[in-house]
Design a protein around this motif. Structure first.
Motif, mmCIF file in Angstrom:
data_model
loop_
_atom_site.group_PDB
_atom_site.id
_atom_site.type_symbol
_atom_site.label_atom_id
_atom_site.label_comp_id
_atom_site.label_asym_id
_atom_site.label_seq_id
_atom_site.Cartn_x
_atom_site.Cartn_y
_atom_site.Cartn_z
ATOM 1 N N ALA A 75 0.833 -1.213 0.000
ATOM 2 C CA ALA A 75 0.000 0.000 0.000
ATOM 3 C C ALA A 75 0.862 1.256 0.000
ATOM 4 N N TRP A 76 0.250 2.391 -0.312
ATOM 5 C CA TRP A 76 0.906 3.696 -0.121
ATOM 6 C C TRP A 76 0.654 4.150 1.303
ATOM 7 N N THR A 77 -0.638 4.095 1.719
ATOM 8 C CA THR A 77 -0.962 4.354 3.130
ATOM 9 C C THR A 77 -1.756 3.164 3.664
ATOM 10 N N PRO B 227 3.550 18.342 -10.475
ATOM 11 C CA PRO B 227 2.652 17.675 -9.515
ATOM 12 C C PRO B 227 3.142 16.295 -9.055
ATOM 13 N N HIS B 228 4.234 16.263 -8.334
ATOM 14 C CA HIS B 228 4.787 15.014 -7.766
ATOM 15 C C HIS B 228 4.913 13.925 -8.850
ATOM 16 N N ILE B 229 5.642 14.304 -9.904
ATOM 17 C CA ILE B 229 5.821 13.363 -11.017
ATOM 18 C C ILE B 229 7.298 13.065 -11.291
ATOM 19 N N ALA B 230 8.173 13.496 -10.382
ATOM 20 C CA ALA B 230 9.602 13.307 -10.666
ATOM 21 C C ALA B 230 9.879 11.842 -10.982
ATOM 22 N N SER B 231 9.256 10.969 -10.217
ATOM 23 C CA SER B 231 9.496 9.540 -10.412
ATOM 24 C C SER B 231 8.257 8.790 -9.939
ATOM 25 N N ILE B 232 7.573 8.179 -10.881
ATOM 26 C CA ILE B 232 6.273 7.562 -10.576
ATOM 27 C C ILE B 232 6.396 6.041 -10.636
ATOM 28 N N GLY C 167 12.402 15.674 -3.031
ATOM 29 C CA GLY C 167 12.398 14.773 -1.873
ATOM 30 C C GLY C 167 11.005 14.719 -1.271
ATOM 31 N N ARG C 168 10.754 15.600 -0.322
ATOM 32 C CA ARG C 168 9.417 15.751 0.256
ATOM 33 C C ARG C 168 9.207 17.225 0.583
ATOM 34 N N GLY C 169 7.955 17.702 0.418
ATOM 35 C CA GLY C 169 7.644 19.112 0.600
ATOM 36 C C GLY C 169 7.994 19.641 1.977
ATOM 37 N N VAL D 239 4.329 1.109 -1.829
ATOM 38 C CA VAL D 239 4.303 1.075 -3.301
ATOM 39 C C VAL D 239 5.198 2.163 -3.894
ATOM 40 N N GLY D 240 5.846 2.947 -3.026
ATOM 41 C CA GLY D 240 6.771 3.975 -3.510
ATOM 42 C C GLY D 240 8.132 3.837 -2.845
ATOM 43 N N ALA D 241 9.042 4.745 -3.236
ATOM 44 C CA ALA D 241 10.387 4.734 -2.657
ATOM 45 C C ALA D 241 10.368 5.277 -1.232
ATOM 46 N N GLY D 242 9.450 6.188 -0.955
ATOM 47 C CA GLY D 242 9.380 6.805 0.367
ATOM 48 C C GLY D 242 8.485 6.004 1.299
ATOM 49 N N VAL D 243 8.732 6.147 2.614
ATOM 50 C CA VAL D 243 7.906 5.440 3.603
ATOM 51 C C VAL D 243 7.366 6.375 4.683
#
Ligand code: NDP
Ligand code: OXD
Length: 310
Positions: free
Chosen positions: A47-49, A272-277, A224-226, A67-71
């Motif tokens: 999941a993402w969340t 819109p948060h598309i650097a790496s999808i 990275g993150r906002g 489902v992403g690089a970040g946690v």
């Protein structure tokens, strides 16, 4: 071990990943949240969340796959020791991030902001062109993404610096670490790029104090993150002319609210948060490979240190 897996996310991605997992692990059972007949038998969530109260609903959970690089969105510090937290590492994410940062660096380095403004005035004016080695790009974070971005920029002739928590040696890159390392690096930076994870240490670190350590006329790229940037401080530094341009892909609130000054600021470029999808076609295979590693009792790729937060 026949895994019982719960997937929470877009339907098409779920179908692709279910197929990739079924090819590698024919015994695995795949459920799509919220349709989970026996929550007590669930081994892992993808999941993402997390669903609300997931740790109670799935009492025998052993792993959570982002489902992403970040946690950061999974709040690593709230996940018990007994549950593995795994982030996504996929070459397709790395390649996308390389092209995002490269195109952003080029936009600044080749004066596209300036020529866009001149175009609005039909102004035909040429400016001196700097060579890549005359442009110093500093990457905050030298992990999976930051290192690959740094190496690509270095190959193209840019002067590249990088900053990480631990000391590193990377061919062609001046590597810094620790608070003094950060100050030293900032002092020689033309373009600062954040590819840091969001943790308690990195939250708000691009502040007035950090920006003041950059030379006048430096620019900032954040993929990275906002929440790593204090927006008011960046806007003030842009308005004073200390910071020339900002290219921002991630924001404290996403989607970026309509009223946010970033939308209309002439020196800010918003994506819109598309650097790496995360890709449906490749990332399911990374998940399947990790499940096979787990089944064999091996360490999975991207297992997160929950106390560190990344
Ligand atoms: P990694 O975990 O591989 O790398 C993180 C890097 O940050 C490491 O070099 C680490 O240092 C460094 N770091 C972490 N905390 C600190 C600190 N306090 N001080 C100094 N350095 C620190 O992550 P990835 O490269 O895979 O991804 C980075 C982030 O990129 C993700 O967490 C996510 O937020 C963001 N991202 C954004 C996307 C987008 O589309 N905009 C897409 C994908 C990811 P060390 O090596 O010493 O541990
Ligand atoms: C990620 C992201 O972490 O999309 O993968 O930001």
């Amino acid at each position: 071990m026949a895994f019982n897996l719960v997937y929470k996310g877009p339907q098409l991605r779920g179908e692709c990943w279910q197929q990739a997992v079924a090819e590698a692990l024919p015994d695995a059972n795949w459920f799509t949240w919220p349709d989970v007949p026996a929550p007590e038998d669930v081994d892992a969530i993808i999941a993402w969340t997390l669903p609300d109260k997931a740790l109670k609903t799935f009492p025998n959970l052993k792993a959570i796959f982002s489902v992403g690089a970040g946690v950061d969105q999974l709040q690593p510090d709230t996940i018990p020791d007994s549950i593995k937290l795994v982030r996504l590492i996929d070459p397709s994410l790395t390649q996308q991030m390389q092209t995002y940062v490269l195109s952003s660096v080029m936009m600044i380095h080749r004066d596209h902001f300036l020529y866009q403004a001149q175009k609005a005035q039909k102004n035909w004016q040429q400016h001196k062109v700097a060579l890549p080695h005359e442009c110093s790009v500093s990457i905050l974070g030298l992990g999976e993404l930051g290192k690959a971005v740094a190496e690509q920029l270095s190959m193209l002739g840019f002067t590249v610096n990088g900053w990480s928590r631990s000391a590193k040696q990377i061919n062609g890159i001046s590597a810094f670490h620790g608070p003094q390392g950060l100050s030293d690096m900032l002092a020689t930076t033309d373009i600062l790029v954040s590819l840091l994870p969001l943790t308690e240490e990195t939250r708000g670190m691009i502040s007035a104090d950090t920006l003041a350590k950059l030379p006048k006329g430096a620019s900032v790229i954040n993929a990275g993150r906002g929440e790593q940037i204090i927006d008011e401080d960046l806007l003030a530094a842009l308005d004073s002319g200390h910071i020339q341009y900002a290219i921002l892909d991630v924001f404290k609130d996403e989607p970026l609210p309509e009223s946010h000054p970033y939308w209309t600021h002439p020196s800010v470029h918003v994506t819109p948060h598309i650097a790496s999808i995360t890709r449906n076609d490749t990332a399911g295979h990374r998940l399947a490979e990790n499940l096979l590693r787990w089944q064999r009792g091996e360490r999975m790729t991207g297992e997160v240190d929950k106390t560190r937060g990344y």
